[in-house]
Design a protein around this motif. Structure first.
Motif, mmCIF file in Angstrom:
data_model
loop_
_atom_site.group_PDB
_atom_site.id
_atom_site.type_symbol
_atom_site.label_atom_id
_atom_site.label_comp_id
_atom_site.label_asym_id
_atom_site.label_seq_id
_atom_site.Cartn_x
_atom_site.Cartn_y
_atom_site.Cartn_z
ATOM 1 N N GLU A 73 0.832 -1.207 0.000
ATOM 2 C CA GLU A 73 0.000 0.000 0.000
ATOM 3 C C GLU A 73 0.869 1.261 0.000
ATOM 4 O O GLU A 73 0.615 2.218 -0.736
ATOM 5 C CB GLU A 73 -0.875 -0.018 1.256
ATOM 6 C CG GLU A 73 -2.190 0.698 1.116
ATOM 7 C CD GLU A 73 -3.037 0.535 2.368
ATOM 8 O OE1 GLU A 73 -2.890 1.378 3.266
ATOM 9 O OE2 GLU A 73 -3.830 -0.439 2.441
ATOM 10 N N VAL A 74 1.907 1.242 0.841
ATOM 11 C CA VAL A 74 2.820 2.386 0.902
ATOM 12 C C VAL A 74 3.537 2.560 -0.428
ATOM 13 O O VAL A 74 3.687 3.683 -0.940
ATOM 14 C CB VAL A 74 3.834 2.201 2.059
ATOM 15 C CG1 VAL A 74 4.861 3.318 2.049
ATOM 16 C CG2 VAL A 74 3.117 2.163 3.393
ATOM 17 N N ALA A 75 3.975 1.432 -1.010
ATOM 18 C CA ALA A 75 4.661 1.496 -2.313
ATOM 19 C C ALA A 75 3.737 2.112 -3.361
ATOM 20 O O ALA A 75 4.179 2.923 -4.186
ATOM 21 C CB ALA A 75 5.105 0.096 -2.732
ATOM 22 N N ASP A 76 2.443 1.767 -3.309
ATOM 23 C CA ASP A 76 1.472 2.332 -4.254
ATOM 24 C C ASP A 76 1.362 3.846 -4.106
ATOM 25 O O ASP A 76 1.252 4.567 -5.098
ATOM 26 C CB ASP A 76 0.086 1.698 -4.030
ATOM 27 C CG ASP A 76 0.022 0.298 -4.626
ATOM 28 O OD1 ASP A 76 0.901 -0.024 -5.457
ATOM 29 O OD2 ASP A 76 -0.896 -0.457 -4.256
ATOM 30 N N VAL A 77 1.379 4.301 -2.849
ATOM 31 C CA VAL A 77 1.295 5.739 -2.606
ATOM 32 C C VAL A 77 2.467 6.451 -3.281
ATOM 33 O O VAL A 77 2.298 7.466 -3.966
ATOM 34 C CB VAL A 77 1.263 6.050 -1.095
ATOM 35 C CG1 VAL A 77 1.403 7.547 -0.852
ATOM 36 C CG2 VAL A 77 -0.019 5.531 -0.467
ATOM 37 N N LYS A 137 4.189 5.386 -5.765
ATOM 38 C CA LYS A 137 4.044 5.287 -7.225
ATOM 39 C C LYS A 137 3.069 6.340 -7.734
ATOM 40 O O LYS A 137 3.239 6.877 -8.826
ATOM 41 C CB LYS A 137 3.594 3.868 -7.618
ATOM 42 C CG LYS A 137 4.781 2.919 -7.791
ATOM 43 C CD LYS A 137 4.317 1.525 -8.173
ATOM 44 C CE LYS A 137 4.831 0.512 -7.167
ATOM 45 N NZ LYS A 137 4.084 -0.744 -7.182
ATOM 46 N N GLU A 138 2.042 6.624 -6.923
ATOM 47 C CA GLU A 138 1.126 7.696 -7.319
ATOM 48 C C GLU A 138 1.846 9.035 -7.427
ATOM 49 O O GLU A 138 1.466 9.894 -8.211
ATOM 50 C CB GLU A 138 -0.005 7.828 -6.287
ATOM 51 C CG GLU A 138 -1.177 6.900 -6.554
ATOM 52 C CD GLU A 138 -2.154 6.902 -5.401
ATOM 53 O OE1 GLU A 138 -2.371 7.971 -4.786
ATOM 54 O OE2 GLU A 138 -2.684 5.807 -5.088
ATOM 55 N N TYR A 139 2.893 9.216 -6.599
ATOM 56 C CA TYR A 139 3.689 10.451 -6.677
ATOM 57 C C TYR A 139 4.657 10.420 -7.849
ATOM 58 O O TYR A 139 5.435 11.359 -8.035
ATOM 59 C CB TYR A 139 4.497 10.643 -5.380
ATOM 60 C CG TYR A 139 3.648 10.986 -4.186
ATOM 61 C CD1 TYR A 139 2.457 11.678 -4.321
ATOM 62 C CD2 TYR A 139 4.060 10.620 -2.903
ATOM 63 C CE1 TYR A 139 1.686 11.989 -3.220
ATOM 64 C CE2 TYR A 139 3.301 10.926 -1.795
ATOM 65 C CZ TYR A 139 2.108 11.613 -1.968
ATOM 66 O OH TYR A 139 1.357 11.919 -0.860
ATOM 67 N N GLY A 140 4.684 9.305 -8.610
ATOM 68 C CA GLY A 140 5.533 9.235 -9.786
ATOM 69 C C GLY A 140 6.871 8.543 -9.564
ATOM 70 O O GLY A 140 7.719 8.542 -10.451
ATOM 71 N N GLU A 189 12.839 3.141 -7.054
ATOM 72 C CA GLU A 189 13.004 4.316 -6.189
ATOM 73 C C GLU A 189 12.210 4.159 -4.901
ATOM 74 O O GLU A 189 12.650 4.582 -3.829
ATOM 75 C CB GLU A 189 12.566 5.578 -6.935
ATOM 76 C CG GLU A 189 13.559 6.023 -7.994
ATOM 77 C CD GLU A 189 12.976 7.089 -8.922
ATOM 78 O OE1 GLU A 189 13.765 7.870 -9.454
ATOM 79 O OE2 GLU A 189 11.746 7.120 -9.106
ATOM 80 N N ALA A 190 11.026 3.547 -5.008
ATOM 81 C CA ALA A 190 10.157 3.426 -3.838
ATOM 82 C C ALA A 190 10.654 2.354 -2.877
ATOM 83 O O ALA A 190 10.508 2.502 -1.654
ATOM 84 C CB ALA A 190 8.727 3.116 -4.280
#
Lengths: 141, 83
Positions: free
Chosen positions: A99-103, A105-108, A113-114
């Motif tokens: 879930e955190v990784a998705d957040v 990824k939403e920031y690009g 990098e995540a």
């Protein structure tokens, strides 16, 4: 040009000023409109003063309690969300990490990098809980 | 605390348009003073709000005054049409 350190101007005024703004913007508008409306309909100031005072009493109670209850239910919602996140971090760490990784990824950010940021958060459960969901506490609406 | 601050601010704001009606006996001079006092108060309040929130003070002052004026104008016109 004078050298001044750059300071970001956010809404820094605090809760007290926010409350004054909330109360006064309606306090100036509603009784004013009521008085103006009655001026168009009745001939004596007595009725306008009586109605105006009644409106101010009702309006201030409704606004005050409304603002208080909204802020309280916000805080309660925030607390319950935080407890839920704490449970999830404890019981379903893989899902929460995703879930955190998705957040991010939403920031690009890319997967690569995540990944280190997520790994660093997994090592710090308290920081992870804070960051995993961010409702805005304190906003009264 | 929050509730008391909001309620107190509401009372202070509300007394500004109402005071002329308390002081003066005739409706229409009171109305004129009420408009003048409230427009000034809305402008000052909007200006201060704009400064505190970091958005343009002049813009905020104009916006606040227009909204307050629009609400009062609507109330006055509806009352005139019905009565």
């Amino acid at each position: 040009m004078p050298q001044t350190p750059h300071t970001e101007k956010h809404f820094t005024a605090g809760d007290r000023v926010r409350d004054i703004v909330i109360g006064m913007s309606d306090g100036l508008t509603v009784p004013f409109a009521l008085a103006a409306g009655l001026t168009g309909a009745v001939a004596t100031t007595d009725i306008i003063v009586t109605a105006g005072l009644a409106e101010i009493a009702a309006g201030s109670i409704a606004m005050g309690l409304g603002g208080y209850l909204a802020a309280r239910s916000d805080a309660e919602h925030y607390q319950s969300e935080r407890q839920r996140e704490r449970r999830e971090v404890r019981d379903l760490p893989e899902l929460e990490a995703a879930e955190v990784a998705d957040v991010f990824k939403e920031y690009g950010l890319t997967e690569e990098e995540a990944a280190p940021v997520v790994a660093a958060l997994v090592r710090r459960p308290e920081a992870w809980i804070w960051g995993s969901r961010s409702p805005t506490p304190g906003a009264p609406w | 605390m929050s509730a008391l601050t909001i309620a107190f601010a509401y009372v202070v704001g509300g007394m500004i348009p109402l005071t002329p009606y308390i002081v003066l006996r005739a409706v229409h001079p009171a109305f004129a003073w009420s408009i003048a006092a409230t427009v000034v108060a809305l402008w000052v309040f909007g200006y201060g709000k704009g400064r505190f929130t970091g958005s343009g003070p002049a813009r905020s002052a104009l916006q606040t005054t227009l909204i307050g004026g629009l609400a009062a104008a609507a109330a006055y016109l509806i009352a005139r049409i019905i009565s």
